[in-house]
Scaffold this motif. Structure first.
Motif, PDB file in Angstrom:
ATOM      1  N   PRO A  59       0.809  -1.225   0.000  1.00  0.00           N
ATOM      2  CA  PRO A  59       0.000   0.000   0.000  1.00  0.00           C
ATOM      3  C   PRO A  59       0.844   1.277   0.000  1.00  0.00           C
ATOM      4  CG  PRO A  59      -0.896  -1.582   1.541  1.00  0.00           C
ATOM      5  CD  PRO A  59       0.416  -2.119   1.076  1.00  0.00           C
ATOM      6  N   ALA A  60       1.976   1.279   0.717  1.00  0.00           N
ATOM      7  CA  ALA A  60       2.828   2.467   0.733  1.00  0.00           C
ATOM      8  C   ALA A  60       3.432   2.731  -0.648  1.00  0.00           C
ATOM      9  CB  ALA A  60       3.936   2.301   1.770  1.00  0.00           C
ATOM     10  N   PHE A  61       3.861   1.678  -1.329  1.00  0.00           N
ATOM     11  CA  PHE A  61       4.421   1.849  -2.665  1.00  0.00           C
ATOM     12  C   PHE A  61       3.382   2.393  -3.639  1.00  0.00           C
ATOM     13  CE2 PHE A  61       5.225   0.076  -6.922  1.00  0.00           C
ATOM     14  CZ  PHE A  61       6.460   0.641  -7.184  1.00  0.00           C
ATOM     15  N   VAL A  62       2.165   1.836  -3.579  1.00  0.00           N
ATOM     16  CA  VAL A  62       1.093   2.299  -4.471  1.00  0.00           C
ATOM     17  C   VAL A  62       0.721   3.743  -4.157  1.00  0.00           C
ATOM     18  CG1 VAL A  62      -1.292   1.917  -5.176  1.00  0.00           C
ATOM     19  CG2 VAL A  62       0.239  -0.026  -4.842  1.00  0.00           C
ATOM     20  N   ALA A  63       0.614   4.090  -2.854  1.00  0.00           N
ATOM     21  CA  ALA A  63       0.241   5.456  -2.479  1.00  0.00           C
ATOM     22  C   ALA A  63       1.317   6.461  -2.899  1.00  0.00           C
ATOM     23  CB  ALA A  63       0.007   5.529  -0.977  1.00  0.00           C
ATOM     24  N   GLY A  77      -8.600   9.711   0.273  1.00  0.00           N
ATOM     25  CA  GLY A  77      -8.501   8.699  -0.776  1.00  0.00           C
ATOM     26  C   GLY A  77      -7.314   7.780  -0.564  1.00  0.00           C
ATOM     27  N   VAL A  78      -6.212   8.340  -0.057  1.00  0.00           N
ATOM     28  CA  VAL A  78      -5.042   7.524   0.230  1.00  0.00           C
ATOM     29  C   VAL A  78      -5.350   6.516   1.330  1.00  0.00           C
ATOM     30  CG1 VAL A  78      -2.650   7.575   1.016  1.00  0.00           C
ATOM     31  CG2 VAL A  78      -3.469   9.323  -0.548  1.00  0.00           C
ATOM     32  N   VAL A 126      -0.015   0.560   8.836  1.00  0.00           N
ATOM     33  CA  VAL A 126      -0.265   0.618   7.389  1.00  0.00           C
ATOM     34  C   VAL A 126      -0.633   2.028   6.962  1.00  0.00           C
ATOM     35  CG1 VAL A 126      -1.817  -0.169   5.561  1.00  0.00           C
ATOM     36  CG2 VAL A 126      -0.870  -1.818   7.172  1.00  0.00           C
ATOM     37  N   LEU A 127      -1.514   2.692   7.728  1.00  0.00           N
ATOM     38  CA  LEU A 127      -1.939   4.045   7.378  1.00  0.00           C
ATOM     39  C   LEU A 127      -0.768   5.033   7.461  1.00  0.00           C
ATOM     40  CD1 LEU A 127      -5.449   4.252   9.097  1.00  0.00           C
ATOM     41  CD2 LEU A 127      -4.911   3.789   6.693  1.00  0.00           C
TER      42      LEU A 127
END
Length: 425
Positions: free
Chosen positions: A26-30, A49-50, A85-86
């Motif tokens: 998720p961090a890479f995609v964000a 949205g993130v 994660v957030l």
């Protein structure tokens, strides 16, 4: 003070572990989305949205990893994993957004190579910008060559050269290297110029300068004769030996008047004058004239390039005579005179690399525009490390003008000025 229960500590550590495990993707995609959206649109992706995107990806990834189980869902480790994660996703999004805002648009490797001078060192002479390049630090010796002489090292260190300021640094370096080779007859030279117009020079002394000027299959012969006044390197001459007339090219010439002038040279005439500190007086260095300097005329010696078969007749002649041959009128000057006679002007310029690139690339060099005709174009290619190709003479130029191209144009003065202002820097 009560100690933390062992089960709670284990839950916290497991939550951190699960959050790091599932938060990488998720961090890479964000971060990637934040960079792409900001770079191409200039808009920052909303944080909400993130968060939704990160939680969605983390839940799918957690299901695939088998982490969504009743025991995990009801334990504190799930909450800690979600927080990790957030935080990772928001941090990656912030860094991607910052990178997208700072990265220059229309980035190209050609523009990165074409570093230019700082505006602080540019001097305006009329409407043309020039820069005075001076050496910085010591003049370094080139590896594999003998060291420079003290007089040559001092001459290079005290030198300054005026060059056009509208050229990239790579072109300025090439021009200064060529000028140093010509002025000082250096064996080899390497120049690096920074944005402030300061040059770092690595040079090799002249070695075998005479033999390098003799073409293949030719021989250089020195004769004692009456040297005509004004003879210089490159003049076409005829050596009359006995009943033969032998044509050749002058490499160098020296007369008794030249020797007397060099012997009587005053310190003011010598550029290598060195100020003393009150100690012993030193004899001023005598500067040899340049190889292409014109002679004063009179009895002297001349070195002439002739064919191999003509060497023996010249050496066997008792008193060879030197006659200068006519080269005729220069065709280049005649062509320029005809162009000016018709009321046209010739202008050299460099196509802009900034600001008006679209106009420059859309201009068709094969068709005249507003009575302006492209005479020649010299292009710069990436395969040569930014070095210039040879001149391509029109008409018949297949490619259009590109950023960094040099061109000669001809036409009415007003039309040329408008044309150059549109596409030149």
């Amino acid at each position: 003070m009560q100690s933390i229960p062992g089960n709670l500590l284990v839950e916290v550590l497991l939550g951190l572990y699960l959050g790091l495990l599932t938060g990488i993707v998720p961090a890479f995609v964000a971060g990637s989305l934040g960079f792409l959206v900001r770079y191409f649109t200039g808009v920052t992706l909303p944080g909400f949205g993130v968060v939704v995107l990160a939680l969605s990806i983390a839940s799918v990834q957690g299901g695939l990893l088998g982490l969504v189980e009743p025991t995990i869902a009801q334990s504190p480790r799930l909450l800690i994993a979600v927080l990790v994660v957030l935080m990772l996703a928001l941090y990656a999004h912030n860094q991607g957004d910052k990178l997208g805002a700072e990265l220059p648009r229309r980035l190209s490797f050609t523009r990165l190579r074409q570093r230019t001078l700082s505006a602080d060192v540019v001097e305006l002479v009329g409407s043309v910008g020039q820069v005075t390049v001076r050496p910085t630090g010591e003049i370094h010796d080139m590896e594999g060559y003998p060291p420079l002489s003290p007089s040559l090292r001092q001459a290079l260190k005290a030198g300054s050269w005026r060059l056009p300021a509208d050229l990239p640094l790579s072109e300025l370096e090439a021009r200064l290297e060529e000028r140093l080779r010509t002025d000082h007859d250096l064996g080899d030279v390497d120049v690096a110029i920074d944005e402030q117009g300061r040059a770092t020079i690595v040079a090799a002394p002249p070695s075998g300068s005479l033999s390098r000027r003799v073409p293949a299959g030719k021989r250089a012969v020195t004769i004692a004769t009456l040297v005509p006044t004004g003879v210089a390197q490159g003049d076409e001459v005829t050596v009359r030996a006995a009943e033969r007339s032998i044509t050749g090219t002058v490499l160098s010439a020296r007369t008794a008047v030249d020797d007397e002038h060099a012997a009587n040279a005053t310190p003011e005439e010598s550029p290598d004058e060195v100020a003393t500190d009150g100690g012993e007086d030193t004899e001023p260095a005598v500067v040899d004239p340049k190889p292409n300097a014109a002679t004063a005329g009179g009895p002297g010696r001349a070195t002439v390039v002739v064919a191999r078969r003509d060497v023996k007749p010249i050496l066997e002649a008792d008193s060879p005579r030197l006659v200068v041959r006519s080269r005729g009128t220069s065709r280049e000057f005649e062509a320029l005179a005809l162009v000016k006679r018709e009321g046209y002007a010739i202008r050299r310029f460099t196509v802009s690399a900034t600001g008006s690139d679209d106009e420059a690339t859309d201009f068709d060099a094969t068709a005249p525009t507003a009575d302006v005709t492209i005479l020649a174009v010299r292009r710069q290619g990436s395969e040569t490390g930014g070095r210039r190709h040879g001149w391509v003479f029109g008409p018949g130029i297949e490619r259009r003008l590109e950023a960094g191209d040099e061109a000669f144009v001809a036409g009415p003065s007003d039309a040329i000025e408008a044309f150059v202002e549109a596409i030149a820097r």
